[in-house]
Scaffold this motif. Sequence first.
Motif, PDB file in Angstrom:
ATOM      1  N   ARG A   2       0.842  -1.193   0.000  1.00 34.42           N
ATOM      2  CA  ARG A   2       0.000   0.000   0.000  1.00 34.42           C
ATOM      3  C   ARG A   2       0.881   1.248   0.000  1.00 34.42           C
ATOM      4  N   LEU A   3       0.580   2.175  -0.900  1.00 38.57           N
ATOM      5  CA  LEU A   3       1.279   3.457  -0.965  1.00 38.57           C
ATOM      6  C   LEU A   3       0.404   4.522  -0.318  1.00 38.57           C
ATOM      7  N   LEU A   4       1.026   5.387   0.492  1.00 34.92           N
ATOM      8  CA  LEU A   4       0.305   6.468   1.147  1.00 34.92           C
ATOM      9  C   LEU A   4       1.087   7.761   1.038  1.00 34.92           C
ATOM     10  N   ILE A   5       0.362   8.850   0.911  1.00 33.30           N
ATOM     11  CA  ILE A   5       0.935  10.193   1.016  1.00 33.30           C
ATOM     12  C   ILE A   5       0.260  10.837   2.212  1.00 33.30           C
ATOM     13  N   LEU A   6       1.032  11.131   3.239  1.00 30.62           N
ATOM     14  CA  LEU A   6       0.515  11.827   4.411  1.00 30.62           C
ATOM     15  C   LEU A   6       1.034  13.252   4.345  1.00 30.62           C
ATOM     16  N   ALA A   7       0.120  14.201   4.255  1.00 27.46           N
ATOM     17  CA  ALA A   7       0.512  15.586   4.010  1.00 27.46           C
ATOM     18  C   ALA A   7      -0.219  16.536   4.942  1.00 27.46           C
ATOM     19  N   VAL A   8       0.521  17.521   5.413  1.00 27.92           N
ATOM     20  CA  VAL A   8      -0.076  18.572   6.223  1.00 27.92           C
ATOM     21  C   VAL A   8      -0.776  19.557   5.296  1.00 27.92           C
ATOM     22  N   VAL A  42      -3.680  11.058   2.975  1.00 28.34           N
ATOM     23  CA  VAL A  42      -4.169  11.400   4.304  1.00 28.34           C
ATOM     24  C   VAL A  42      -3.785  12.846   4.555  1.00 28.34           C
ATOM     25  N   GLU A  43      -4.784  13.686   4.744  1.00 26.56           N
ATOM     26  CA  GLU A  43      -4.531  15.106   4.992  1.00 26.56           C
ATOM     27  C   GLU A  43      -4.561  15.382   6.492  1.00 26.56           C
ATOM     28  N   ILE A  44      -3.550  16.058   6.968  1.00 22.77           N
ATOM     29  CA  ILE A  44      -3.399  16.421   8.370  1.00 22.77           C
ATOM     30  C   ILE A  44      -3.688  17.911   8.496  1.00 22.77           C
ATOM     31  N   ALA A  45      -4.505  18.275   9.452  1.00 23.33           N
ATOM     32  CA  ALA A  45      -4.848  19.684   9.647  1.00 23.33           C
ATOM     33  C   ALA A  45      -3.608  20.493  10.021  1.00 23.33           C
ATOM     34  N   GLU A  46      -3.535  21.692   9.467  1.00 24.29           N
ATOM     35  CA  GLU A  46      -2.442  22.593   9.827  1.00 24.29           C
ATOM     36  C   GLU A  46      -2.626  23.064  11.265  1.00 24.29           C
ATOM     37  N   SER A  47      -1.532  23.170  11.976  1.00 24.95           N
ATOM     38  CA  SER A  47      -1.564  23.644  13.359  1.00 24.95           C
ATOM     39  C   SER A  47      -1.868  25.139  13.395  1.00 24.95           C
ATOM     40  N   ALA A  48      -2.570  25.550  14.429  1.00 26.09           N
ATOM     41  CA  ALA A  48      -2.864  26.967  14.633  1.00 26.09           C
ATOM     42  C   ALA A  48      -1.888  27.613  15.611  1.00 26.09           C
ATOM     43  N   ALA A  49      -0.877  26.882  16.025  1.00 21.48           N
ATOM     44  CA  ALA A  49       0.103  27.427  16.976  1.00 21.48           C
ATOM     45  C   ALA A  49       0.785  28.658  16.374  1.00 21.48           C
ATOM     46  N   ARG A  50       1.189  29.567  17.240  1.00 20.36           N
ATOM     47  CA  ARG A  50       1.805  30.822  16.768  1.00 20.36           C
ATOM     48  C   ARG A  50       3.264  30.646  16.350  1.00 20.36           C
ATOM     49  N   ARG A  51       4.008  29.859  17.087  1.00 21.00           N
ATOM     50  CA  ARG A  51       5.438  29.702  16.810  1.00 21.00           C
ATOM     51  C   ARG A  51       5.676  28.572  15.809  1.00 21.00           C
ATOM     52  N   LEU A  64       2.726  11.391  12.551  1.00 17.88           N
ATOM     53  CA  LEU A  64       3.158  10.121  13.123  1.00 17.88           C
ATOM     54  C   LEU A  64       1.971   9.301  13.615  1.00 17.88           C
ATOM     55  N   ALA A  65       0.979   9.960  14.198  1.00 18.09           N
ATOM     56  CA  ALA A  65      -0.211   9.255  14.684  1.00 18.09           C
ATOM     57  C   ALA A  65      -1.019   8.657  13.535  1.00 18.09           C
ATOM     58  N   ALA A  66      -0.930   9.257  12.369  1.00 16.19           N
ATOM     59  CA  ALA A  66      -1.697   8.784  11.217  1.00 16.19           C
ATOM     60  C   ALA A  66      -1.008   7.663  10.443  1.00 16.19           C
ATOM     61  N   LEU A  67       0.248   7.372  10.769  1.00 15.13           N
ATOM     62  CA  LEU A  67       0.960   6.305  10.063  1.00 15.13           C
ATOM     63  C   LEU A  67       0.326   4.952  10.356  1.00 15.13           C
ATOM     64  N   ALA A 102       3.323  -1.517   3.720  1.00 16.77           N
ATOM     65  CA  ALA A 102       2.958  -0.144   3.347  1.00 16.77           C
ATOM     66  C   ALA A 102       4.209   0.715   3.243  1.00 16.77           C
ATOM     67  N   LEU A 103       4.113   1.715   2.392  1.00 18.72           N
ATOM     68  CA  LEU A 103       5.162   2.722   2.251  1.00 18.72           C
ATOM     69  C   LEU A 103       4.488   4.077   2.332  1.00 18.72           C
ATOM     70  N   SER A 104       4.866   4.851   3.336  1.00 17.46           N
ATOM     71  CA  SER A 104       4.269   6.160   3.581  1.00 17.46           C
ATOM     72  C   SER A 104       5.251   7.268   3.262  1.00 17.46           C
ATOM     73  N   PHE A 105       4.777   8.258   2.520  1.00 15.16           N
ATOM     74  CA  PHE A 105       5.568   9.436   2.191  1.00 15.16           C
ATOM     75  C   PHE A 105       5.029  10.588   3.029  1.00 15.16           C
ATOM     76  N   LEU A 106       5.908  11.238   3.798  1.00 14.32           N
ATOM     77  CA  LEU A 106       5.503  12.347   4.667  1.00 14.32           C
ATOM     78  C   LEU A 106       5.836  13.676   4.017  1.00 14.32           C
ATOM     79  N   ILE A 107       4.854  14.574   4.013  1.00 14.92           N
ATOM     80  CA  ILE A 107       5.037  15.930   3.508  1.00 14.92           C
ATOM     81  C   ILE A 107       4.617  16.884   4.617  1.00 14.92           C
ATOM     82  N   GLY A 108       5.548  17.685   5.080  1.00 20.43           N
ATOM     83  CA  GLY A 108       5.268  18.622   6.159  1.00 20.43           C
ATOM     84  C   GLY A 108       4.493  19.831   5.689  1.00 20.43           C
TER      85      GLY A 108
END
Length: 160
Positions: A2-8, A42-51, A64-67, A102-108
């Motif tokens: 299984r191929l996955l793209i996990l992206a923020v 798999v789309e990961i919500a962008e953080s609302a943190a200020r820094r 990491l939790a979505a892997l 599975a092979l997961s590709f992470l995109i920050g």
Amino acid sequence: MRLLILAVGRMKAGPERELCARYIERTAKSGRALSLTGPDVVEIAESAARRPDDRMTEEGAALLAALPEETAVIALDPRGREASSEEIAADIAALRDRGVRALSFLIGGADGLSDAARGRADRLVAFGRATFPHQLVRVMMAEQLYRATTILAGHPYHKA
């Protein structure tokens, strides 16, 4: 495998989303004969943190939790090693042939990947030294997965 793209971030409607969807669909069709499924996005919500560091930490934890369990991980990071399309295809084939599930590709996100996300990766890969918008990187990753399936199938697409 299984191929996955996990992206923020979420792809907004527009040409980038359409192009990404086109390559995902092509990869799904051409990958079947090669014992590859997906790629699932798999789309990961962008953080609302200020820094920026806090955003990267939160987004990295969510990635990491979505892997899935038992996955190899390739993280896209400008500090990674540049890889040719043929090398990416060979890596996919080698993992598949070893029985990796599975092979997961992470995109920050816009700030990049956290140290924890990079640390989980089996390999860091760079699409050159230039900085690209993370949504464009998603399109580029989808295209490279399609290109990898054409290389593995012996199709001339990768020569064009």
